[in-house]
Scaffold this motif. Sequence first.
Motif, PDB file in Angstrom:
ATOM      1  N   VAL A 119       0.777  -1.204  -0.111  1.00  0.00           N
ATOM      2  CA  VAL A 119      -0.089   0.040   0.032  1.00  0.00           C
ATOM      3  C   VAL A 119       0.868   1.438  -0.128  1.00  0.00           C
ATOM      4  O   VAL A 119       0.394   2.135  -0.414  1.00  0.00           O
ATOM      5  CB  VAL A 119      -0.741   0.086   1.114  1.00  0.00           C
ATOM      6  CG1 VAL A 119      -1.843  -1.038   1.258  1.00  0.00           C
ATOM      7  CG2 VAL A 119      -0.213  -0.066   2.515  1.00  0.00           C
ATOM      8  N   ARG A 120       2.092   1.138   0.463  1.00  0.00           N
ATOM      9  CA  ARG A 120       2.777   2.315   0.443  1.00  0.00           C
ATOM     10  C   ARG A 120       3.345   2.613  -1.220  1.00  0.00           C
ATOM     11  O   ARG A 120       3.497   3.610  -1.423  1.00  0.00           O
ATOM     12  CB  ARG A 120       4.339   2.234   1.086  1.00  0.00           C
ATOM     13  CG  ARG A 120       3.965   2.467   2.370  1.00  0.00           C
ATOM     14  CD  ARG A 120       5.182   2.826   3.294  1.00  0.00           C
ATOM     15  NE  ARG A 120       6.196   1.484   3.512  1.00  0.00           N
ATOM     16  CZ  ARG A 120       6.356   0.563   4.453  1.00  0.00           C
ATOM     17  NH1 ARG A 120       5.282   0.938   5.574  1.00  0.00           N
ATOM     18  NH2 ARG A 120       7.205   0.014   4.436  1.00  0.00           N
ATOM     19  N   LEU A 121       3.637   1.424  -1.906  1.00  0.00           N
ATOM     20  CA  LEU A 121       4.146   1.759  -3.226  1.00  0.00           C
ATOM     21  C   LEU A 121       2.983   2.009  -4.248  1.00  0.00           C
ATOM     22  O   LEU A 121       2.725   2.602  -5.179  1.00  0.00           O
ATOM     23  CB  LEU A 121       4.620   0.229  -3.868  1.00  0.00           C
ATOM     24  CG  LEU A 121       6.047   0.030  -3.079  1.00  0.00           C
ATOM     25  CD1 LEU A 121       6.244  -1.610  -3.621  1.00  0.00           C
ATOM     26  CD2 LEU A 121       6.928   0.982  -3.696  1.00  0.00           C
ATOM     27  N   LYS A 122       1.587   1.388  -3.901  1.00  0.00           N
ATOM     28  CA  LYS A 122       0.341   1.927  -4.509  1.00  0.00           C
ATOM     29  C   LYS A 122      -0.750   1.965  -3.623  1.00  0.00           C
ATOM     30  O   LYS A 122      -1.741   1.166  -3.292  1.00  0.00           O
ATOM     31  CB  LYS A 122       0.095   0.618  -5.565  1.00  0.00           C
ATOM     32  CG  LYS A 122       0.770   0.382  -6.784  1.00  0.00           C
ATOM     33  CD  LYS A 122       0.418  -0.561  -7.667  1.00  0.00           C
ATOM     34  CE  LYS A 122       1.334  -0.653  -9.098  1.00  0.00           C
ATOM     35  NZ  LYS A 122       0.440  -1.522  -9.971  1.00  0.00           N
ATOM     36  N   PRO A 123      -0.758   3.271  -3.200  1.00  0.00           N
ATOM     37  CA  PRO A 123      -1.856   3.583  -2.351  1.00  0.00           C
ATOM     38  C   PRO A 123      -3.519   3.547  -2.703  1.00  0.00           C
ATOM     39  O   PRO A 123      -4.321   3.538  -1.852  1.00  0.00           O
ATOM     40  CB  PRO A 123      -1.311   5.008  -1.670  1.00  0.00           C
ATOM     41  CG  PRO A 123      -0.554   5.515  -2.588  1.00  0.00           C
ATOM     42  CD  PRO A 123       0.280   4.319  -3.276  1.00  0.00           C
ATOM     43  N   GLY A 124      -3.519   3.718  -4.078  1.00  0.00           N
ATOM     44  CA  GLY A 124      -4.800   3.495  -4.624  1.00  0.00           C
ATOM     45  C   GLY A 124      -5.357   2.253  -4.976  1.00  0.00           C
ATOM     46  O   GLY A 124      -6.341   2.161  -5.358  1.00  0.00           O
ATOM     47  N   ALA A 125      -4.490   1.190  -4.679  1.00  0.00           N
ATOM     48  CA  ALA A 125      -5.183  -0.001  -5.074  1.00  0.00           C
ATOM     49  C   ALA A 125      -5.852  -0.755  -3.775  1.00  0.00           C
ATOM     50  O   ALA A 125      -5.519  -1.136  -2.674  1.00  0.00           O
ATOM     51  CB  ALA A 125      -3.842  -1.006  -5.341  1.00  0.00           C
ATOM     52  N   GLY A 126      -7.090  -0.945  -4.200  1.00  0.00           N
ATOM     53  CA  GLY A 126      -8.063  -1.572  -3.175  1.00  0.00           C
ATOM     54  C   GLY A 126      -7.703  -2.925  -2.735  1.00  0.00           C
ATOM     55  O   GLY A 126      -7.951  -3.056  -1.341  1.00  0.00           O
ATOM     56  N   PRO A 127      -7.399  -3.869  -3.371  1.00  0.00           N
ATOM     57  CA  PRO A 127      -7.079  -5.166  -3.121  1.00  0.00           C
ATOM     58  C   PRO A 127      -5.782  -5.222  -1.823  1.00  0.00           C
ATOM     59  O   PRO A 127      -6.105  -6.179  -0.996  1.00  0.00           O
ATOM     60  CB  PRO A 127      -6.712  -5.985  -4.390  1.00  0.00           C
ATOM     61  CG  PRO A 127      -7.265  -5.236  -5.333  1.00  0.00           C
ATOM     62  CD  PRO A 127      -7.352  -3.849  -4.970  1.00  0.00           C
ATOM     63  N   GLY A 128      -5.036  -4.444  -1.992  1.00  0.00           N
ATOM     64  CA  GLY A 128      -3.851  -4.170  -1.112  1.00  0.00           C
ATOM     65  C   GLY A 128      -4.241  -3.796   0.036  1.00  0.00           C
ATOM     66  O   GLY A 128      -4.119  -4.522   1.126  1.00  0.00           O
ATOM     67  N   TRP A 129      -5.222  -2.824   0.257  1.00  0.00           N
ATOM     68  CA  TRP A 129      -5.545  -2.427   1.503  1.00  0.00           C
ATOM     69  C   TRP A 129      -6.731  -3.384   2.221  1.00  0.00           C
ATOM     70  O   TRP A 129      -6.576  -3.480   3.149  1.00  0.00           O
ATOM     71  CB  TRP A 129      -6.467  -0.916   1.358  1.00  0.00           C
ATOM     72  CG  TRP A 129      -5.395   0.009   1.297  1.00  0.00           C
ATOM     73  CD1 TRP A 129      -5.416   0.823   0.043  1.00  0.00           C
ATOM     74  CD2 TRP A 129      -4.976   0.707   2.200  1.00  0.00           C
ATOM     75  NE1 TRP A 129      -4.496   1.838   0.266  1.00  0.00           N
ATOM     76  CE2 TRP A 129      -4.054   1.841   1.538  1.00  0.00           C
ATOM     77  CE3 TRP A 129      -4.544   0.677   3.665  1.00  0.00           C
ATOM     78  CZ2 TRP A 129      -3.269   2.698   2.254  1.00  0.00           C
ATOM     79  CZ3 TRP A 129      -3.859   1.493   4.390  1.00  0.00           C
ATOM     80  CH2 TRP A 129      -3.099   2.540   3.662  1.00  0.00           C
ATOM     81  N   THR A 130      -7.237  -4.102   1.440  1.00  0.00           N
ATOM     82  CA  THR A 130      -8.467  -5.030   1.579  1.00  0.00           C
ATOM     83  C   THR A 130      -7.632  -6.183   2.544  1.00  0.00           C
ATOM     84  O   THR A 130      -7.886  -6.667   3.628  1.00  0.00           O
ATOM     85  CB  THR A 130      -9.412  -5.419   0.695  1.00  0.00           C
ATOM     86  OG1 THR A 130      -9.921  -4.333   0.171  1.00  0.00           O
ATOM     87  CG2 THR A 130     -10.395  -6.461   1.406  1.00  0.00           C
TER      88      THR A 130
END
Length: 258
Positions: free
Chosen positions: A93-104
């Motif tokens: 999420v640090r590398l791609k903070p807009g990616a929903g699956p990573g946060w989920t």
Amino acid sequence: ALAACLAAAGPAAAQCTLSSLADSPRMPGIPFEELSRQADEAWQAGRTEDAVRYYRAGVDLNPLWHDGWWRLGQALSEAGCHEAAREALRRVVRLKPGAGPGWTLLGLSEYHLGLLDHAFASLSRGISLGAASAPEIGRRGLHALTLLLLRRGDFTTPSKHIAILVRIEPDEPELVTACGLLALRRPQLPSELPEADREVVTAAGRAACAAFAGRSDEARRGFQDLAARYPAARGVHFAYGLVLSSEGSAEALATLRR
């Protein structure tokens, strides 16, 4: 379609099945391209232990390798290594903070670790961003977020989630319990429910799930039976009264008052 089930035991950390996490991730002399190839090959073949070894070596050599961190987080999560998975997914999420699956998936790891406030924040962000590229993770995330909303005493927001979930997993035991907790206005996780209350909550859950699925006759009969069997249980008449009210029944007001 968003729905799923987590383990019936609730947010308890599973036993990590990998034995190599204590070892150094480094593989001197192997170029990054080869590590990447070997990692992806092992992942696709279902060789989780090998995949984790190569992904760990790859991200150690190239810390900006987003796909490596993502696959590593997935593999660790599936193996029940939620602490290590959380560390990998925080990189994602640090590398791609807009990616929903990573946060989920990060939120799911935190949920299993019992870090419920962190899990709520991560899952809320992940679900709001969307997880269309990883629908299974999205289903699991929505399920966990719904449980956490109930635990916080929010009995409004989860309704729209449950209306989706019951159409896909109508008989899933944890979801039935969640329906009952919502109907009876009990701010708990299913895993926190005392054994003495499980019968009434499960019965309320079956009736409430029917209501959420649009089976109004079944829901009315279920709550009518519930009120007869448990006339002194807190929340039973309120839940039944809401069903009657939604139908415009003349009995609704008296039931709600009771």
